[in-house]
Write an enzyme that holds these catalytic residues in place. Structure first.
Site, PDB file in Angstrom:
ATOM      1  N   ASP A 149       8.460   3.240  36.287  1.00  0.00           N
ATOM      2  CA  ASP A 149       7.018   3.165  36.015  1.00  0.00           C
ATOM      3  C   ASP A 149       6.369   2.423  37.183  1.00  0.00           C
ATOM      4  O   ASP A 149       6.548   1.209  37.325  1.00  0.00           O
ATOM      5  CB  ASP A 149       6.755   2.410  34.710  1.00  0.00           C
ATOM      6  CG  ASP A 149       7.184   3.186  33.474  1.00  0.00           C
ATOM      7  OD1 ASP A 149       8.137   3.993  33.580  1.00  0.00           O
ATOM      8  OD2 ASP A 149       6.591   2.977  32.398  1.00  0.00           O
ATOM      9  N   LYS A 218       0.486   7.667  33.288  1.00  0.00           N
ATOM     10  CA  LYS A 218       0.466   6.608  32.280  1.00  0.00           C
ATOM     11  C   LYS A 218      -0.846   5.850  32.394  1.00  0.00           C
ATOM     12  O   LYS A 218      -1.326   5.578  33.493  1.00  0.00           O
ATOM     13  CB  LYS A 218       1.663   5.679  32.522  1.00  0.00           C
ATOM     14  CG  LYS A 218       1.765   4.478  31.603  1.00  0.00           C
ATOM     15  CD  LYS A 218       3.028   3.685  31.938  1.00  0.00           C
ATOM     16  CE  LYS A 218       3.085   2.354  31.218  1.00  0.00           C
ATOM     17  NZ  LYS A 218       4.302   1.583  31.565  1.00  0.00           N
ATOM     18  N   LYS A 254       1.726   9.163  29.098  1.00  0.00           N
ATOM     19  CA  LYS A 254       2.133   7.961  28.370  1.00  0.00           C
ATOM     20  C   LYS A 254       0.954   7.005  28.233  1.00  0.00           C
ATOM     21  O   LYS A 254       0.613   6.297  29.171  1.00  0.00           O
ATOM     22  CB  LYS A 254       3.290   7.255  29.084  1.00  0.00           C
ATOM     23  CG  LYS A 254       3.732   5.946  28.406  1.00  0.00           C
ATOM     24  CD  LYS A 254       4.863   5.282  29.165  1.00  0.00           C
ATOM     25  CE  LYS A 254       5.187   3.903  28.600  1.00  0.00           C
ATOM     26  NZ  LYS A 254       6.309   3.240  29.331  1.00  0.00           N
TER      27      LYS A 254
END
Length: 318
Positions: A149, A218, A254
């Site tokens: 991430d 995300k 996400k």
């Protein structure tokens, strides 16, 4: 979209022209549609299925300076068996930790099917050199991370230096490549939407991340508010839908930060179903970055099975 997608990153000029040529977001319309979908109610069997699906989508996360190997091992045990008293509860999707704790998570989760994710690239600010960001990523991948991430350089993005952001994402994607016999890690690109100011910027950042090779987009680090709001998630879902239509490549989404209750999680699932369809209702394509929501999902699941709520201290606190 007059410039071929393969050529849009030839220079900052072409990239800027492409991103600013994307259709604008109707803020009022996005807010109203998200609010309308947020009122949808699901009951009984459908709700039970939604709760189990939401559990399977959770990235159980600890990203604190006080994290210890023991805390990571305990969290991994919960990820595999969220409710030790009920073996029918599914495992979560992944455990997310800092790079220096990846090896402990890999050892604790070995063979369980739960992924190990790691934040990298000077999380959460992203304020570091590209060399440091690449090294941070390579360290996590070498330790066994299945997913990375990363955070984008919001300063560069807001200053209009889109090519710098593109090149950083592409470099981190390359650093996620094969490590020995291990396939490369999937890359989730964190936009930090709370700092992007407008829905148009969220759409542009989403396309920029996907063009540069991101496997997921995300919303947030969870350290900045507002984070995973329904309208922002809607804009990002529309972006992955349109990107698939334009390129044939499917990208996951996400939302992370601020998802605390079962109701919040179910609203997200409704949003996915109504915006991009059932094909994204899978942990491979949609995740919930929300550790605190897991206990509420477990409590609601137990309530549906037994007719009564467990006490707030029945499940471990993460």
């Amino acid at each position: 979209m007059t410039t071929p997608l393969a050529d849009v990153a030839a220079s900052n000029v072409t990239l800027r022209a492409f991103l600013h040529g994307l259709p604008g977001v109707d803020r009022v319309g996005a807010d109203q549609r998200a609010a309308m979908l947020g009122t949808r109610s699901i009951k009984t069997t459908a709700k039970a299925e939604a709760i189990d699906l939401a559990i399977r989508m959770v990235d159980l996360t600890t990203l604190e300076g006080a994290d210890t190997p023991g805390k990571v091992r305990a969290m991994c045990a919960k990820a595999v068996r969220p409710d030790p008293s009920d073996p029918t509860v599914p495992s979560v999707a992944a455990v997310c930790v800092y790079p220096d704790l990846v090896a402990q998570a890999v050892a604790a989760l070995g063979g369980s099917g739960v992924k190990v994710a790691s934040v990298a690239t000077a999380f959460p600010s992203g304020r570091s050199s590209l060399e440091v960001k690449v090294a941070d990523t390579a360290f996590a991948v070498a330790a066994g991370a299945d997913e990375i991430d990363m955070v984008i350089d919001r300063g560069a993005f807001l200053a209009g230096d889109y090519l710098k952001v593109f090149e950083e994402i592409a470099a981190i994607k390359a650093a996620c490549g094969r490590s020995g016999d291990k396939q490369g890690a999937h890359l989730k690109v964190i936009l930090e939407t709370g700092e992007l100011a407008t829905y148009d910027n969220v759409r542009r950042a989403s396309w920029l991340a996907m063009l540069a090779g991101g496997d997921f987009i995300k919303t947030s680090t969870g350290k900045v508010q507002p984070a995973a709001t329904l309208p922002v998630t809607l804009v990002m879902l529309e972006a992955v839908r349109d990107f698939l239509a334009a390129t044939g490549r499917k990208v996951g989404v996400k939302p992370a930060g601020g998802i605390r209750t079962t109701k919040d999680a179910v609203k997200m699932l409704v949003l996915v179903n109504e915006t991009v369809g059932e094909g994204w209702l899978d942990p491979d394509w949609f995740r919930l970055g929300a550790s605190s929501v897991l206990n509420d999902l477990l409590m609601q699941r137990q309530k549906m099975a037994t007719g009564r709520y467990a006490g707030p201290d029945y499940f471990t606190l993460d």
